[in-house]
Design an enzyme around this catalytic site. Structure first.
Site, PDB file in Angstrom:
ATOM      1  N   GLU A  44      45.705  -4.231 -23.413  1.00 13.09           N
ATOM      2  CA  GLU A  44      45.115  -5.556 -23.889  1.00 13.09           C
ATOM      3  C   GLU A  44      46.356  -6.503 -23.977  1.00 13.09           C
ATOM      4  OE1 GLU A  44      43.246  -8.330 -27.461  1.00 13.09           O
ATOM      5  OE2 GLU A  44      43.564  -6.397 -27.867  1.00 13.09           O
ATOM      6  N   GLU A  69      52.054  -7.318 -27.063  1.00 11.49           N
ATOM      7  CA  GLU A  69      52.252  -8.415 -27.699  1.00 11.49           C
ATOM      8  C   GLU A  69      53.618  -8.765 -27.593  1.00 11.49           C
ATOM      9  OE1 GLU A  69      50.280 -10.585 -29.437  1.00 11.49           O
ATOM     10  OE2 GLU A  69      52.291 -11.634 -29.629  1.00 11.49           O
ATOM     11  N   ASP A 117      46.063 -17.714 -25.052  1.00 12.18           N
ATOM     12  CA  ASP A 117      46.390 -19.152 -25.491  1.00 12.18           C
ATOM     13  C   ASP A 117      46.011 -19.885 -23.939  1.00 12.18           C
ATOM     14  OD1 ASP A 117      47.664 -18.403 -27.668  1.00 12.18           O
ATOM     15  OD2 ASP A 117      49.376 -17.704 -26.810  1.00 12.18           O
ATOM     16  N   LYS A 121      47.864 -28.038 -20.905  1.00  8.90           N
ATOM     17  CA  LYS A 121      48.424 -29.152 -19.997  1.00  8.90           C
ATOM     18  C   LYS A 121      48.856 -28.636 -18.417  1.00  8.90           C
ATOM     19  CE  LYS A 121      50.381 -31.789 -23.599  1.00  8.90           C
ATOM     20  NZ  LYS A 121      51.445 -31.549 -24.752  1.00  8.90           N
ATOM     21  N   ASP A 153      37.007 -18.616 -26.068  1.00  6.11           N
ATOM     22  CA  ASP A 153      36.093 -19.613 -26.808  1.00  6.11           C
ATOM     23  C   ASP A 153      36.495 -20.728 -25.729  1.00  6.11           C
ATOM     24  OD1 ASP A 153      38.756 -19.452 -27.685  1.00  6.11           O
ATOM     25  OD2 ASP A 153      38.673 -21.535 -28.597  1.00  6.11           O
ATOM     26  N   THR A 189      37.272  -9.312 -31.494  1.00  9.08           N
ATOM     27  CA  THR A 189      38.688  -9.406 -31.843  1.00  9.08           C
ATOM     28  C   THR A 189      38.732 -10.276 -33.108  1.00  9.08           C
ATOM     29  OG1 THR A 189      39.207 -11.536 -30.514  1.00  9.08           O
ATOM     30  CG2 THR A 189      39.233  -9.639 -29.478  1.00  9.08           C
ATOM     31  N   GLU A 190      40.011 -10.656 -33.585  1.00  2.00           N
ATOM     32  CA  GLU A 190      40.076 -11.437 -34.966  1.00  2.00           C
ATOM     33  C   GLU A 190      39.683 -12.889 -34.501  1.00  2.00           C
ATOM     34  OE1 GLU A 190      42.824  -9.372 -34.314  1.00  2.00           O
ATOM     35  OE2 GLU A 190      42.845  -8.057 -36.227  1.00  2.00           O
ATOM     36  N   TYR A 191      40.191 -13.185 -33.533  1.00  7.36           N
ATOM     37  CA  TYR A 191      39.777 -14.718 -33.029  1.00  7.36           C
ATOM     38  C   TYR A 191      38.447 -14.748 -32.802  1.00  7.36           C
ATOM     39  CZ  TYR A 191      44.232 -16.934 -32.846  1.00  7.36           C
ATOM     40  OH  TYR A 191      45.766 -17.555 -33.188  1.00  7.36           O
TER      41      TYR A 191
HETATM   42  C1  LIG Z   1      45.270 -16.390 -29.514  1.00  7.67           C
HETATM   43  S1  LIG Z   1      46.081 -15.118 -29.955  1.00  7.67           S
HETATM   44  C2  LIG Z   1      44.629 -13.919 -29.860  1.00  7.67           C
HETATM   45  C3  LIG Z   1      44.948 -12.499 -30.357  1.00  7.67           C
HETATM   46  C4  LIG Z   1      43.725 -11.490 -30.325  1.00  7.67           C
HETATM   47  N1  LIG Z   1      43.821 -10.985 -28.740  1.00  7.67           N
HETATM   48  C5  LIG Z   1      42.490 -11.927 -30.753  1.00  7.67           C
HETATM   49  O1  LIG Z   1      41.707 -12.175 -29.956  1.00  7.67           O
HETATM   50  O2  LIG Z   1      42.283 -12.044 -31.694  1.00  7.67           O
HETATM   51  C6  LIG Z   1      47.051 -14.808 -28.562  1.00  7.67           C
HETATM   52  C7  LIG Z   1      48.095 -13.726 -28.525  1.00  7.67           C
HETATM   53  O3  LIG Z   1      48.814 -13.454 -27.338  1.00  7.67           O
HETATM   54  C8  LIG Z   1      50.136 -13.262 -27.591  1.00  7.67           C
HETATM   55  N2  LIG Z   1      50.660 -13.606 -26.325  1.00  7.67           N
HETATM   56  C9  LIG Z   1      50.580 -14.923 -25.498  1.00  7.67           C
HETATM   57  N3  LIG Z   1      51.165 -14.725 -24.252  1.00  7.67           N
HETATM   58  C10 LIG Z   1      51.721 -13.634 -24.218  1.00  7.67           C
HETATM   59  C11 LIG Z   1      52.413 -13.102 -23.231  1.00  7.67           C
HETATM   60  N4  LIG Z   1      52.947 -13.865 -22.001  1.00  7.67           N
HETATM   61  N5  LIG Z   1      52.798 -11.674 -23.195  1.00  7.67           N
HETATM   62  C12 LIG Z   1      52.295 -11.006 -24.343  1.00  7.67           C
HETATM   63  N6  LIG Z   1      51.589 -11.661 -25.502  1.00  7.67           N
HETATM   64  C13 LIG Z   1      51.428 -12.879 -25.365  1.00  7.67           C
HETATM   65  C14 LIG Z   1      50.142 -14.480 -28.497  1.00  7.67           C
HETATM   66  O4  LIG Z   1      51.674 -14.112 -29.446  1.00  7.67           O
HETATM   67  C15 LIG Z   1      49.161 -14.307 -29.608  1.00  7.67           C
HETATM   68  O5  LIG Z   1      49.615 -13.055 -30.424  1.00  7.67           O
END
Ligand SMILES: C[S@@+](CC[C@H](N)C(=O)[O-])C[C@H]1O[C@@H](n2cnc3c(N)ncnc32)[C@H](O)[C@@H]1O
Length: 210
Positions: A44, A69, A117, A121, A153, A189-191
């Site tokens: 993941e 992460e 994320d 943009k 989402d 997931t948490e989100y």
């Molecule tokens: C919006 S959170 C979602 C967390 C989890 N997957 C959930 O659904 O609850 C996105 C996570 O992805 C990590 N992340 C974003 N871009 C990343 C990258 N290029 N490599 C590793 N982690 C990344 C961020 O630090 C963040 O913890």
């Protein structure tokens, strides 16, 4: 992801037996040297607090799971979360996804992208985890068919991913605009929990490239 600062962050990172430091040294050797079995490996990217990857590992003991992460603080929070009842088929790597091509060599079966994320943009497109830059960098990670599973989402990111994956040669084999109304197997997931409690529908896709 916004998090309160953990006071014992360094200690959590230093003492975690399933956090793999210097993951590059296991390139090509994850089954043999890390897991010591021939089970498939799923990752993941952007595991956040880690409950999805931990629960997947507990549910599927014959699959190896690795949570990726990029932020120290988030990794520490995940370790703090996971730290009881730790599945033996779970590992964590602290890195940016763009480095994964130096960490795995034709070893991964499935990539999960959960609530990535959206980088809305146009100038941020290259940061999206389903942009051509990232899809290119995933190519050498996979062993056999390439499988990407996304939940989000964000309808713009979802639409973008469908086009980007399709342009890159992936075929969308399963999709839903309201995952929780389907009988597709799902671990939240948490989100996802947060969004669905607010009534937001979850977009889902599974894409395969031969
Ligand atoms: C919006 S959170 C979602 C967390 C989890 N997957 C959930 O659904 O609850 C996105 C996570 O992805 C990590 N992340 C974003 N871009 C990343 C990258 N290029 N490599 C590793 N982690 C990344 C961020 O630090 C963040 O913890």
């Amino acid at each position: 992801m916004r998090l309160r600062n953990l006071k014992n962050k360094e200690e959590l990172l230093e003492n975690c037996s399933y956090l793999i430091n210097n993951p590059e040294k296991y390139q090509g050797l994850w089954n043999e040297e890390v897991f010591k079995n021939n089970h498939p490996i799923h990752i993941e990217i952007g595991m956040g607090k880690g409950s999805f990857i931990k629960n997947m590992a507990l549910t599927f003991p014959n699959i190896n799971f690795i949570g990726i992460e990029k932020f120290d603080g988030v990794v520490a929070r995940a370790i703090n979360n996971i730290n009881e009842n730790i599945p033996s088929n779970l590992r964590i790597i602290k890195t940016d996804a763009i480095n994964l091509k130096d960490i795995f060599d034709h070893e991964i079966e499935t990539i999960y992208l959960n609530f990535s994320d959206p980088w809305p943009k146009k100038r941020q497109e290259k940061r999206r985890l389903t942009s051509k830059i990232y899809l290119d960098s995933y190519e050498s990670l996979f062993k056999g068919d390439k499988v990407i599973v996304q939940k989000t989402d964000n309808t713009d990111l979802y639409a973008y991913s469908i086009v980007s994956l399709n342009d890159f040669g992936y075929k969308i084999v399963e999709a839903s605009l309201d995952l929780h109304k389907t009988d597709i197997f799902n671990i939240k997931t948490e989100y996802e929990t947060k969004f669905s409690q607010k009534g937001v529908k979850i977009n889902y896709l599974k894409a395969i490239k031969k």
